[in-house]
Design a protein around this motif. Structure first.
Motif, PDB file in Angstrom:
ATOM      1  N   ASN A 268      -1.673   8.401   5.538  1.00  0.00           N
ATOM      2  CA  ASN A 268      -1.054   7.007   5.807  1.00  0.00           C
ATOM      3  C   ASN A 268      -1.520   6.266   6.850  1.00  0.00           C
ATOM      4  O   ASN A 268      -1.702   4.910   6.943  1.00  0.00           O
ATOM      5  CB  ASN A 268       0.458   7.191   6.104  1.00  0.00           C
ATOM      6  CG  ASN A 268       1.487   7.525   4.926  1.00  0.00           C
ATOM      7  OD1 ASN A 268       1.646   6.663   4.123  1.00  0.00           O
ATOM      8  ND2 ASN A 268       1.924   8.666   4.707  1.00  0.00           N
TER       9      ASN A 268
ATOM     10  N   LYS B 287      -4.532   4.662   5.183  1.00  0.00           N
ATOM     11  CA  LYS B 287      -3.884   3.195   4.802  1.00  0.00           C
ATOM     12  C   LYS B 287      -3.553   2.119   5.505  1.00  0.00           C
ATOM     13  O   LYS B 287      -3.901   0.969   5.135  1.00  0.00           O
ATOM     14  CB  LYS B 287      -2.696   3.622   3.804  1.00  0.00           C
ATOM     15  CG  LYS B 287      -2.585   4.617   2.518  1.00  0.00           C
ATOM     16  CD  LYS B 287      -1.244   4.662   1.971  1.00  0.00           C
ATOM     17  CE  LYS B 287      -1.351   5.408   0.872  1.00  0.00           C
ATOM     18  NZ  LYS B 287       0.010   5.835   0.210  1.00  0.00           N
TER      19      LYS B 287
ATOM     20  N   LEU C 124      -5.911   6.121  -1.901  1.00  0.00           N
ATOM     21  CA  LEU C 124      -6.850   5.312  -1.210  1.00  0.00           C
ATOM     22  C   LEU C 124      -7.789   4.615  -1.909  1.00  0.00           C
ATOM     23  O   LEU C 124      -8.251   3.771  -2.135  1.00  0.00           O
ATOM     24  CB  LEU C 124      -7.305   6.260  -0.210  1.00  0.00           C
ATOM     25  CG  LEU C 124      -6.235   6.494   0.920  1.00  0.00           C
ATOM     26  CD1 LEU C 124      -6.862   7.685   1.875  1.00  0.00           C
ATOM     27  CD2 LEU C 124      -6.007   5.420   1.885  1.00  0.00           C
TER      28      LEU C 124
ATOM     29  N   LEU D 108       0.756  -1.330   0.028  1.00  0.00           N
ATOM     30  CA  LEU D 108       0.041  -0.008  -0.047  1.00  0.00           C
ATOM     31  C   LEU D 108       0.833   1.260  -0.078  1.00  0.00           C
ATOM     32  O   LEU D 108       0.306   2.133   0.036  1.00  0.00           O
ATOM     33  CB  LEU D 108      -0.930   0.164   1.206  1.00  0.00           C
ATOM     34  CG  LEU D 108      -2.004  -1.160   1.272  1.00  0.00           C
ATOM     35  CD1 LEU D 108      -2.968  -0.855   2.459  1.00  0.00           C
ATOM     36  CD2 LEU D 108      -2.872  -1.202   0.001  1.00  0.00           C
TER      37      LEU D 108
END
Length: 512
Positions: free
Chosen positions: A406, A409, A440, A388
Motif C-alpha cells: 500500500n 501504491k 501494482l 488504486l
C-alpha cells in the motif's frame, strides 16, 4: 580433496516470520577453491551469506569451518578468524588511512597510545604479504574501488580467515580492473584461500570458478564443476523455465500498432561510467521493459529519463518536446511520472499522511494563489485511494503505518497525480507480496491501456512480463531486444551477458 572443507553447510533452514528464506540448502567450499553461488533475486543467496558470517542463526542445519563447528553466536572475533565478506559497497572507513582501516579496533592491544610508525610498518608488511600495492598512509577515500577491495581482503586474511565471500565484487570495476582482481584471487587460491563468489555475470563464473552451486526459490538446485555445465543449462537451472509454463506468463493485450504515436524518445543518450549511447522509443499504449542485473546501467538509465541524473550526451523528448537534461521539475512538466527504486528513502515522507504524500507533485492544484487547502488535499487523496484500492483508514493516516504494497501504491499515486504522458517505474514491486505485485503491475499496465505509455526498469522477471517489449542491458549496452513471449532462459542469458548481441523478434522503432 581429503582436507576438511573450508566451509560445509548442510540442511540450512531460515525463516523470517512467514517467509521461508532457506529451505534445507547445502554448500561445500574446499580450500583453495573458487566456488560460485548463483541464482535469481530471492533465491536465498544473501540469507546464506548472513548465516555463514554469523549475522543470523539458522533455524535448522549445521555449519562447519575446516571440520569444526561454527563459532558461538555473538563471538565476533571467532567468526572473523573463519570467514569474511567483501561486499559490493565498500566497508572501509573513507576518512581513515589504509593502515588505520587494516588494524581498526586492534591498533595495539597492550598499549594505551598508538605507535603510528609501527602501525604503518605492520600495514606495509601485511599488504606486501598478499601482494597489495597500496600506500598505507593514503586515505581510503582516495583509493580506487579495486584497491579498496584488496585492502578489505588483506584485512580479512590478517584475522586468520581462509574463506572470503565476494558479493558482486566486479560490479564497479572496468574490464582491466576485473582481470587484475581475478589474477590476485588466483594467487591467493594457490596459498589455500577459498572464495565463495556471488555474481550476476555468469561469464565471470566461467572465467574464475571451478565449481558452481545454484539456488532457486530458497532451495538447492545444482552443484557441479563449472566445466560440466553449459551456459544454457546454468541459466535454465536458475530460472526453472519450462515450455509448458511459458504461454500463461505474459500479459494479454493487443499488440501496439507500429504507427502509434511516439510518446517518449531517447536519442544517443549516454551517461559516462553508467551506460553507453542508447536509442529508445516508447509508443502510445506501450509498456517498455528495461532489464538488467547489477551494474548493467538500467537503473541509471531510468533515473536519467526522470531527470534525476544529467546525461553526458543525448536528448530526451516527450511527444516531441525536448526535456531539459538533469531537471526533475522540467521532466514533470514535460509529462514524465516517476516511481523510484527505494520507496522508503526516495519515495515517501514517512512521518506524513497518505494525503500529503499522494499530493506532493500537485500542490499547485490544491488551492488558490499558491495555498494548499486541507479539504482539497483530502478530497484529492480520497479519489486516488479509491481508484488504486489503497488499504488505509483514511487520507490522514500516516503513510508509515501502511503495508509495503500500500505504501508503493501511494508512491505510484503521486507519480500519476499529474496525469503524465509516460510513467517511468524502477523495480515497482520490490519488497511487496504476490497479491500486491499483481495489483501494482495492473496499475502500470492500465496507464498504457488508457493511451499513455510506461517504462518498467527491473531485473524481476514478473515485472517484465507485463511489458510489450524488453531491452536487455549488460555493462551499459543494449545487448538484446525481446517482444512479448520471451522465455525466462533467453532474457536471463542476455541480462547475465552470456548471449550474443542480437534482436529477438524486435518491434520496429525501439532500442538498438
Amino acid at each position: 580433496m581429503d582436507a576438511p572443507a573450508a566451509v560445509h553447510a548442510q540442511g540450512i533452514v531460515k525463516r523470517f516470520g512467514p517467509t521461508l528464506a532457506l529451505d534445507g540448502v547445502r554448500l561445500t567450499v574446499r580450500p583453495g577453491e573458487s566456488h560460485a553461488l548463483v541464482g535469481r533475486n530471492g533465491a536465498g543467496k544473501s540469507t546464506l551469506v548472513s548465516v555463514l558470517t554469523g549475522l543470523h542463526r539458522p533455524d535448522a542445519g549445521t555449519v562447519t569451518f575446516h571440520g569444526e563447528p561454527a563459532p558461538a553466536p555473538g563471538d565476533r572475533a571467532a567468526w572473523q578468524a573463519e570467514v569474511a565478506c567483501v561486499y559490493q559497497k565498500s566497508m572501509v572507513v573513507p576518512d581513515l588511512t589504509v593502515a588505520e582501516n587494516l588494524f581498526l579496533n586492534r591498533f595495539d592491544q597492550h598499549r594505551s597510545l598508538v605507535r603510528w610508525g609501527r602501525l604503518r610498518s605492520r600495514a606495509r608488511e601485511l599488504l606486501a604479504e598478499y601482494g597489495v600495492e597500496v600506500d598505507p598512509q593514503r586515505r581510503a577515500k582516495d583509493l580506487t574501488v579495486e584497491q579498496r577491495q584488496f585492502v578489505e581482503i588483506a584485512r580479512a586474511l590478517s584475522f586468520g580467515a581462509r574463506l572470503i565471500i565476494l558479493d558482486e565484487p566486479t560490479a564497479q570495476l572496468d574490464a582491466s580492473g576485473i582481470q587484475r582482481l581475478f589474477t590476485r584471487l588466483r594467487e591467493l587460491q594457490r596459498q589455500g584461500v577459498a572464495f565463495l563468489f556471488i555474481s550476476h555475470h555468469l561469464q565471470e563464473v566461467y572465467d574464475l570458478c571451478t565449481t558452481v552451486t545454484v539456488y532457486r526459490d530458497a532451495r538447492h538446485v545444482l552443484t557441479a564443476p563449472v566445466a560440466d555445465v553449459a551456459k544454457r543449462e546454468l541459466v535454465a537451472a536458475m530460472t526453472g523455465d519450462s515450455p509448458a509454463e511459458r504461454a500463461s506468463r505474459h500479459a494479454a493485450g493487443a499488440a501496439v500498432p507500429g504507427a502509434a504515436e511516439t510518446v517518449l524518445r531517447a536519442e544517443r543518450l549516454c551517461l559516462d561510467g553508467q551506460f553507453d549511447p542508447i536509442d529508445l522509443t516508447v509508443r502510445r499504449g506501450e509498456v517498455l521493459g528495461v532489464a538488467g542485473a547489477t551494474a548493467s546501467g538500467n537503473t541509471a538509465l531510468g533515473e536519467t529519463l526522470a531527470g534525476l541524473r544529467k546525461p553526458t550526451a543525448g536528448r530526451i523528448t516527450v511527444r516531441g518536446r525536448t526535456v531539459r537534461p538533469g531537471s526533475v521539475p522540467h521532466a514533470l512538466d514535460a509529462g514524465i511520472g516517476y516511481v523510484p527504486e527505494d520507496r522508503q528513502r526516495q519515495g515517501l515522507v514517512l512521518n506524513r499522511s497518505v494525503a500529503e504524500n499522494a499530493t506532493l507533485t500537485v500542490a499547485d492544484q490544491l488551492g488558490p494563489w499558491g495555498t494548499v487547502l486541507p479539504s482539497r488535499t483530502r478530497a484529492f487523496a480520497q479519489r486516488v485511494i479509491t481508484s488504486l484500492d489503497i488499504k488505509t483508514s483514511g487520507p490522514d493516516q500516516p503513510v508509515n503505518a501502511l503495508s509495503g504494497g500500500n505504501q508503493q501504491k501511494v508512491v505510484i499515486a503521486r507519480a500519476l497525480a499529474r496525469e503524465p504522458h509516460c510513467l517511468v517505474a524502477i523495480r515497482p514491486t520490490a519488497g511487496v507480496d504476490v497479491k500486491s505485485k499483481e495489483a501494482l503491475l495492473g496499475v502500470v499496465r492500465g496507464v498504457a491501456q488508457e493511451g499513455r505509455a510506461a517504462v518498467i526498469v527491473s531485473d524481476e522477471l514478473d515485472d517484465l512480463r507485463v511489458c510489450d517489449r524488453v531491452l536487455a542491458l549488460f555493462h551499459g549496452r543494449v545487448v538484446a531486444e525481446f517482444d512479448r513471449g520471451w522465455t525466462d532462459q533467453a532474457l536471463v542469458a542476455a541480462m547475465e551477458g552470456v548471449t550474443e548481441q542480437r534482436r529477438h523478434a524486435a518491434s520496429e522503432g525501439g532500442g538498438q
